[in-house]
Design a protein around this motif. Structure first.
Motif, PDB file in Angstrom:
ATOM      1  N   MET A   1       3.564 -15.176  10.594  1.00 51.33           N
ATOM      2  CA  MET A   1       2.566 -14.831   9.606  1.00 51.33           C
ATOM      3  C   MET A   1       3.276 -14.303   8.356  1.00 51.33           C
ATOM      4  SD  MET A   1      -0.299 -11.826   9.795  1.00 51.33           S
ATOM      5  CE  MET A   1      -1.830 -12.618  10.121  1.00 51.33           C
ATOM      6  N   PRO A   2       2.897 -14.787   7.172  1.00 46.16           N
ATOM      7  CA  PRO A   2       3.542 -14.305   5.947  1.00 46.16           C
ATOM      8  C   PRO A   2       3.121 -12.879   5.621  1.00 46.16           C
ATOM      9  CG  PRO A   2       1.785 -15.845   5.425  1.00 46.16           C
ATOM     10  CD  PRO A   2       1.936 -15.838   6.928  1.00 46.16           C
ATOM     11  N   SER A   3       3.922 -12.205   4.832  1.00 43.17           N
ATOM     12  CA  SER A   3       3.574 -10.856   4.394  1.00 43.17           C
ATOM     13  C   SER A   3       2.291 -10.893   3.582  1.00 43.17           C
ATOM     14  CB  SER A   3       4.687 -10.285   3.514  1.00 43.17           C
ATOM     15  OG  SER A   3       5.879 -10.185   4.236  1.00 43.17           O
ATOM     16  N   SER A   4       1.538  -9.796   3.635  1.00 46.49           N
ATOM     17  CA  SER A   4       0.312  -9.700   2.850  1.00 46.49           C
ATOM     18  C   SER A   4       0.006  -8.235   2.584  1.00 46.49           C
ATOM     19  CB  SER A   4      -0.858 -10.366   3.577  1.00 46.49           C
ATOM     20  OG  SER A   4      -1.179  -9.652   4.752  1.00 46.49           O
ATOM     21  N   LEU A   5      -0.935  -8.008   1.701  1.00 41.89           N
ATOM     22  CA  LEU A   5      -1.377  -6.662   1.364  1.00 41.89           C
ATOM     23  C   LEU A   5      -2.889  -6.662   1.347  1.00 41.89           C
ATOM     24  CD1 LEU A   5      -0.656  -3.769   0.329  1.00 41.89           C
ATOM     25  CD2 LEU A   5      -0.822  -4.725  -1.983  1.00 41.89           C
ATOM     26  N   ALA A   6      -3.501  -5.692   2.013  1.00 48.11           N
ATOM     27  CA  ALA A   6      -4.964  -5.593   2.058  1.00 48.11           C
ATOM     28  C   ALA A   6      -5.375  -4.175   1.710  1.00 48.11           C
ATOM     29  CB  ALA A   6      -5.478  -5.961   3.443  1.00 48.11           C
ATOM     30  N   THR A   7      -6.556  -4.034   1.193  1.00 47.47           N
ATOM     31  CA  THR A   7      -7.150  -2.722   0.964  1.00 47.47           C
ATOM     32  C   THR A   7      -7.652  -2.192   2.298  1.00 47.47           C
ATOM     33  OG1 THR A   7      -7.825  -3.346  -1.250  1.00 47.47           O
ATOM     34  CG2 THR A   7      -9.018  -1.522  -0.227  1.00 47.47           C
ATOM     35  N   TYR A   8      -7.392  -0.907   2.606  1.00 50.70           N
ATOM     36  CA  TYR A   8      -7.850  -0.301   3.850  1.00 50.70           C
ATOM     37  C   TYR A   8      -8.631   0.956   3.509  1.00 50.70           C
ATOM     38  CZ  TYR A   8      -7.928   0.687   8.808  1.00 50.70           C
ATOM     39  OH  TYR A   8      -8.339   0.880  10.093  1.00 50.70           O
ATOM     40  N   ILE A   9      -9.873   1.019   3.972  1.00 52.44           N
ATOM     41  CA  ILE A   9     -10.736   2.160   3.674  1.00 52.44           C
ATOM     42  C   ILE A   9     -11.214   2.769   4.984  1.00 52.44           C
ATOM     43  CG2 ILE A   9     -12.885   2.901   2.588  1.00 52.44           C
ATOM     44  CD1 ILE A   9     -12.555   0.609   0.600  1.00 52.44           C
ATOM     45  N   ALA A  10     -10.984   4.063   5.160  1.00 50.16           N
ATOM     46  CA  ALA A  10     -11.487   4.799   6.320  1.00 50.16           C
ATOM     47  C   ALA A  10     -12.729   5.566   5.883  1.00 50.16           C
ATOM     48  CB  ALA A  10     -10.420   5.752   6.851  1.00 50.16           C
ATOM     49  N   LEU A  11     -13.855   5.236   6.487  1.00 48.59           N
ATOM     50  CA  LEU A  11     -15.126   5.855   6.117  1.00 48.59           C
ATOM     51  C   LEU A  11     -15.604   6.796   7.221  1.00 48.59           C
ATOM     52  CD1 LEU A  11     -16.821   2.698   4.591  1.00 48.59           C
ATOM     53  CD2 LEU A  11     -15.975   4.687   3.353  1.00 48.59           C
ATOM     54  N   GLY A  62      -9.108 -11.931  -1.297  1.00 47.33           N
ATOM     55  CA  GLY A  62      -8.344 -10.864  -0.657  1.00 47.33           C
ATOM     56  C   GLY A  62      -9.032 -10.358   0.601  1.00 47.33           C
ATOM     57  N   VAL A  63      -8.483  -9.283   1.157  1.00 44.20           N
ATOM     58  CA  VAL A  63      -8.979  -8.724   2.408  1.00 44.20           C
ATOM     59  C   VAL A  63      -9.294  -7.247   2.214  1.00 44.20           C
ATOM     60  CG1 VAL A  63      -8.393  -8.189   4.811  1.00 44.20           C
ATOM     61  CG2 VAL A  63      -7.635 -10.341   3.796  1.00 44.20           C
ATOM     62  N   ILE A  64     -10.448  -6.837   2.745  1.00 49.02           N
ATOM     63  CA  ILE A  64     -10.797  -5.426   2.837  1.00 49.02           C
ATOM     64  C   ILE A  64     -10.796  -5.098   4.321  1.00 49.02           C
ATOM     65  CG2 ILE A  64     -12.526  -3.646   2.402  1.00 49.02           C
ATOM     66  CD1 ILE A  64     -13.685  -5.552   0.235  1.00 49.02           C
ATOM     67  N   ALA A  65     -10.036  -4.102   4.704  1.00 48.77           N
ATOM     68  CA  ALA A  65      -9.983  -3.670   6.094  1.00 48.77           C
ATOM     69  C   ALA A  65     -10.408  -2.214   6.155  1.00 48.77           C
ATOM     70  CB  ALA A  65      -8.568  -3.842   6.655  1.00 48.77           C
ATOM     71  N   GLY A  66     -10.784  -1.748   7.338  1.00 51.42           N
ATOM     72  CA  GLY A  66     -11.179  -0.350   7.445  1.00 51.42           C
ATOM     73  C   GLY A  66     -11.505   0.054   8.857  1.00 51.42           C
ATOM     74  N   SER A  67     -11.815   1.349   8.992  1.00 52.01           N
ATOM     75  CA  SER A  67     -12.195   1.918  10.276  1.00 52.01           C
ATOM     76  C   SER A  67     -12.964   3.200  10.027  1.00 52.01           C
ATOM     77  CB  SER A  67     -10.960   2.206  11.129  1.00 52.01           C
ATOM     78  OG  SER A  67     -10.172   3.209  10.510  1.00 52.01           O
ATOM     79  N   ASP A  68     -13.558   3.731  11.099  1.00 51.69           N
ATOM     80  CA  ASP A  68     -14.196   5.039  11.032  1.00 51.69           C
ATOM     81  C   ASP A  68     -13.132   6.118  11.199  1.00 51.69           C
ATOM     82  OD1 ASP A  68     -16.836   4.141  10.736  1.00 51.69           O
ATOM     83  OD2 ASP A  68     -17.100   3.910  12.892  1.00 51.69           O
ATOM     84  N   VAL A  69     -13.237   7.193  10.422  1.00 50.65           N
ATOM     85  CA  VAL A  69     -12.307   8.315  10.608  1.00 50.65           C
ATOM     86  C   VAL A  69     -12.637   8.995  11.929  1.00 50.65           C
ATOM     87  CG1 VAL A  69     -11.875   8.697   8.152  1.00 50.65           C
ATOM     88  CG2 VAL A  69     -13.728   9.913   9.274  1.00 50.65           C
ATOM     89  N   MET A  70     -11.628   9.572  12.554  1.00 50.84           N
ATOM     90  CA  MET A  70     -11.822  10.128  13.882  1.00 50.84           C
ATOM     91  C   MET A  70     -12.036  11.632  13.920  1.00 50.84           C
ATOM     92  SD  MET A  70     -11.918   7.890  16.320  1.00 50.84           S
ATOM     93  CE  MET A  70     -13.068   7.082  15.244  1.00 50.84           C
ATOM     94  N   ASP A  71     -11.697  12.353  12.853  1.00 51.21           N
ATOM     95  CA  ASP A  71     -11.963  13.790  12.937  1.00 51.21           C
ATOM     96  C   ASP A  71     -13.256  14.094  12.209  1.00 51.21           C
ATOM     97  OD1 ASP A  71     -11.489  14.487  10.220  1.00 51.21           O
ATOM     98  OD2 ASP A  71      -9.358  14.676  10.587  1.00 51.21           O
ATOM     99  N   THR A  72     -13.728  15.319  12.344  1.00 51.44           N
ATOM    100  CA  THR A  72     -15.065  15.663  11.873  1.00 51.44           C
ATOM    101  C   THR A  72     -15.077  16.355  10.511  1.00 51.44           C
ATOM    102  OG1 THR A  72     -14.934  17.745  13.096  1.00 51.44           O
ATOM    103  CG2 THR A  72     -15.965  15.858  14.217  1.00 51.44           C
ATOM    104  N   ARG A  73     -13.945  16.443   9.847  1.00 49.24           N
ATOM    105  CA  ARG A  73     -13.945  17.043   8.518  1.00 49.24           C
ATOM    106  C   ARG A  73     -14.778  16.208   7.562  1.00 49.24           C
ATOM    107  NH1 ARG A  73      -8.024  17.125   6.827  1.00 49.24           N
ATOM    108  NH2 ARG A  73      -7.957  15.420   8.271  1.00 49.24           N
ATOM    109  N   GLU A  74     -15.308  16.871   6.551  1.00 46.50           N
ATOM    110  CA  GLU A  74     -16.039  16.145   5.515  1.00 46.50           C
ATOM    111  C   GLU A  74     -15.045  15.423   4.614  1.00 46.50           C
ATOM    112  OE1 GLU A  74     -19.417  15.788   4.858  1.00 46.50           O
ATOM    113  OE2 GLU A  74     -19.587  16.612   6.881  1.00 46.50           O
TER     114      GLU A  74
END
Length: 140
Positions: A1-11, A62-74
């Motif tokens: 797989m070639p190198s790539s760069l994606a935006t990653y947002i943790a919500l 392009g690619v947008i990637a993300g996940s849910d944050v795991m701690d409970t801070r605001e």
């Protein structure tokens, strides 16, 4: 797989909702993997099985990637630290996407208009607090 760069947002627990919304606005291919879909043996924490472990929205631009944050801070999301620049081929496409985010509960950060440098440019904070900048070489 070639190198790539994606935006990653943790919500903060609403990544699936955000990704599904962005998919409805921008199209593309959406894949959402929840912790309940994975083998969790050996995990250093006990995640909510419905939480998003990893999601990707693959667009032609392009690619947008993300996940849910795991701690409970605001987490303050509405900020320019979470911002994306989307360059379109036409003024009409920029306006359509800009208007779609506003119609979906977003607010104007900067009106979509011809900027001093000559391009069409504007900003919207979507309903998740992510800033989207739209730019297009102005066609007149």
């Amino acid at each position: 797989m070639p190198s790539s760069l994606a935006t990653y947002i943790a919500l903060p627990g609403n990544t699936a909702e955000a990704m599904e919304y962005w998919h409805s606005v921008f199209g593309g291919d959406l894949v959402i993997l929840r912790y309940g879909d994975m083998q969790l043996e050996g995990m250093p924490f006990e995640p909510d099985p419905e939480a998003v472990a990893h999601a990707t929205l693959t667009l032609p631009v392009g690619v947008i990637a993300g996940s849910d944050v795991m701690d409970t801070r605001e987490y303050p999301i509405r900020d320019t630290a979470y911002s994306l620049l989307y360059t379109t081929e036409t003024d009409a496409e920029a306006k359509r996407l800009y208007d779609a985010l506003i119609a979906g509960g977003g607010t104007v950060g900067m009106p979509l208009e011809v900027a001093p440098w000559g391009d069409l440019y504007g900003q919207v904070f979507d309903r998740f607090g992510v800033m989207w900048s739209f730019s297009c070489e102005h066609s007149g």
